[in-house]
Structures are given as C-alpha cells and as structure tokens.
Scaffold this active site. Sequence first.
Site, mmCIF file in Angstrom:
data_model
loop_
_atom_site.group_PDB
_atom_site.id
_atom_site.type_symbol
_atom_site.label_atom_id
_atom_site.label_comp_id
_atom_site.label_asym_id
_atom_site.label_seq_id
_atom_site.Cartn_x
_atom_site.Cartn_y
_atom_site.Cartn_z
ATOM 1 N N GLY A 110 0.840 -1.183 0.000
ATOM 2 C CA GLY A 110 0.000 0.000 0.000
ATOM 3 C C GLY A 110 0.878 1.237 0.000
ATOM 4 O O GLY A 110 1.531 1.545 1.003
ATOM 5 N N GLY A 117 -0.004 4.424 -0.344
ATOM 6 C CA GLY A 117 -0.807 5.631 -0.174
ATOM 7 C C GLY A 117 -0.187 6.584 0.824
ATOM 8 O O GLY A 117 1.039 6.678 0.943
ATOM 9 N N GLY A 130 1.738 4.334 3.846
ATOM 10 C CA GLY A 130 2.808 3.515 3.283
ATOM 11 C C GLY A 130 3.746 4.297 2.393
ATOM 12 O O GLY A 130 4.971 4.124 2.444
ATOM 13 N N LYS A 177 -6.209 -0.172 2.925
ATOM 14 C CA LYS A 177 -7.483 0.082 3.587
ATOM 15 C C LYS A 177 -7.936 -1.192 4.305
ATOM 16 O O LYS A 177 -7.605 -2.313 3.906
ATOM 17 C CB LYS A 177 -8.533 0.521 2.569
ATOM 18 C CG LYS A 177 -8.321 1.926 2.025
ATOM 19 C CD LYS A 177 -8.525 2.998 3.085
ATOM 20 C CE LYS A 177 -8.545 4.395 2.474
ATOM 21 N NZ LYS A 177 -8.784 5.443 3.490
ATOM 22 N N ALA A 232 -1.452 12.508 5.522
ATOM 23 C CA ALA A 232 -0.927 12.374 4.156
ATOM 24 C C ALA A 232 -1.943 11.659 3.287
ATOM 25 O O ALA A 232 -2.637 10.751 3.749
ATOM 26 C CB ALA A 232 0.395 11.609 4.167
ATOM 27 N N LYS A 242 -5.150 5.481 20.007
ATOM 28 C CA LYS A 242 -5.355 6.153 18.724
ATOM 29 C C LYS A 242 -6.782 5.905 18.222
ATOM 30 O O LYS A 242 -7.416 6.800 17.659
ATOM 31 C CB LYS A 242 -4.363 5.669 17.676
ATOM 32 C CG LYS A 242 -4.609 6.426 16.365
ATOM 33 C CD LYS A 242 -3.854 5.893 15.191
ATOM 34 C CE LYS A 242 -4.300 6.651 13.942
ATOM 35 N NZ LYS A 242 -3.605 6.207 12.724
ATOM 36 N N SER A 257 -10.699 14.247 8.555
ATOM 37 C CA SER A 257 -10.272 12.861 8.774
ATOM 38 C C SER A 257 -10.178 12.153 7.445
ATOM 39 O O SER A 257 -10.726 12.606 6.431
ATOM 40 C CB SER A 257 -11.280 12.134 9.677
ATOM 41 O OG SER A 257 -12.543 12.062 9.020
ATOM 42 N N SER A 258 -9.504 11.026 7.440
ATOM 43 C CA SER A 258 -9.403 10.258 6.198
ATOM 44 C C SER A 258 -10.783 9.781 5.746
ATOM 45 O O SER A 258 -11.063 9.723 4.546
ATOM 46 C CB SER A 258 -8.455 9.067 6.366
ATOM 47 O OG SER A 258 -8.845 8.253 7.447
#
Length: 322
Positions: free
Chosen positions: A7, A9, A12, A77, A129, A186, A256-257
């Site tokens: 990954g 993205g 990663g 994901k 990111a 987290k 947020s993602s």
Amino acid sequence: MRIAVIGAGGVGGYFGARLAAAGDDVTFVARGRHLAAIREKGLTVRSPLGELRVPAEAVVPAVSDLKDPDLVVVAVKLWDTEDVARQVAPLAEGGAAVVSFQNGVQKDTVLRRHLPAGAVLGGVSYVSAFIEEPGVVVHHGTMQRLVFGEYGREASPRARRFLDSCLAAGIDAEISGDIERAIWEKFVFLVGLSGTTSAVRQPIGVVRADPGSRTLLREVMHEAVAVGRAMGVALDPGFADERLAFCDTLPATMTSSMHNDLVHGNRLELGWLSGAVAELGAGLGVATPRNRTIADILSPYALGDPAAAGGAGVTAAGAASR
C-alpha cells in the site's frame, strides 16, 4: 533492512519513502493508476520536511513479487486486510515480521488468523498524508510518528532494528511496552474525529466550537473508551476528556481520512471505526448509541457513491489525521 510496504498511499508511501531515502531496501506494492504512475515516473512525496523521490523500480504489482523481506508493513485500507493476510502468509512463514499501520483495533486479529503465531507486531501511525494524484503523496504538517511493539513481551531485536531504521530516517518513532493500549488510544481519537467530521460534514474546528457537536465528539470517544475497558484494555476512564482537550489543539481545518473518502465518493472504513465500536459494544453489553447513530447516518455512503457524496455539498477542508 529489507522492507516491503503493501500500500503506497498516505501512510505507506510517506513512511516507506522516508525509509528508502535513508538507505533501507524498500519495495512497494501498489496497484491501479497509482502503480502505473509510479512505474512511469517514480513515487513523489511532497512534505514540509523535504521532498522525497522513490525510483520506479522500487514498486511491484503483487505481493508474490516480493523477495524475502525482513519486515512487511501493511498499509492498505481495512477491507483489504483479509486478502493481504493470505498473500503475506508465505513471507511470514519464511521468517518475515509483519506490522500493520492501518486504522482500527481489529486489524491484527485478522492478520493472526492467517499468519504464524508471533509473526505480527502491533503498530500505530500518526501522519496526515494522502495520494494527491497517481504517483504523488502529499504530507500535510510536520507530524509523522510510528509506535510499534511486540504483543505480550518486551522489545525484541526485530523491533529494535526497525526502530533504528526509523530514527535514522528522521521518523519520530518509539517501541511501546503496551502496544494494545497504544492502538486503542489512537482508535478512541480516530473514531471521534472520523465519526464527527464525516457525520457533521465539517472540519474539527466547527465540530469542537458548537456545543452540540462538541458533546457528540466527547461521547463518541467515551463510548470507545468504555468498549476498550470492557475488553480489558488499560485505558484511563477519563481518556475521552483528555482526547477532547487534544482536539482543541488541532488545526481548525483538520478533518479525517473518512471525511476525505466521503467527499470523493470513495468507500468508507466506517465498519471498522464507529461501526466497530457499535458491534463490539453490542457483544459486550456496552451501550454505544452515539456510534451506532453515526454508523447508521453514514451507512448509505459506506460502499462509496460519487454522485451522492458530490450532491451533498461536502467540501474538503484540510488534511486528515491517520
């Protein structure tokens, strides 16, 4: 180290590129348009900490193309975890360690269904990111942190070796003596941030400033804490209030993602975030009405719907924390 990153993205791509720039032998597994772009021009990571470039030959299209890595970093994901675990099993059986820096608290349970006992380290990433366009990852802000460790035992040689690589690469990293707790800490924050920014469709600054949505944010996190404590995780009973205070320090434009995926009509990790809190709570007899409501509100978008997301008038407002 020989490191395989599955990954390429935001997570990663960013951390893998930084490790590669420091001299580790890093190979990325990517797919689709991102893979095609990297093969043509390499991977570019734009960051306030300096631009990084990874050569085209550092990417492969399949896990089966990887050659005897010491460590496999899983950064896909969450819905791809089961499939990736099956593919990684031969590498783990050959001695590779596996660490997931995905979201959620169920990721390592999935990995351990398919991998040898002891192969999996726990991991948590903190970075904002995203893939801005195929072949390009953009890092927002300067936060970039990895926490990892062994389950149920002290720091191992393999964890120390990875720590050395991270520190040499300029990554803020540490080995945790209680990695399960670190993952849940987290998770509590991420459930709050992702659930409220996505349901309210506004960045954290708006959510925390309004009395009603601020209460929602606190209660979403408090429910996650209650579920974690019911599962035996050593979370402080007041941890949700601590995280709420932390939310007050975040840039007002941060989302947020999951909000980012909602904006772009992409599939959501809903079932592994608020949905997971509701599911785990139901099995433990812990009430989670706020997370259940968020899961229900966002359910029509869970599998992705560009037309629905675009029609909702959602706008991207800043970066996401992952």
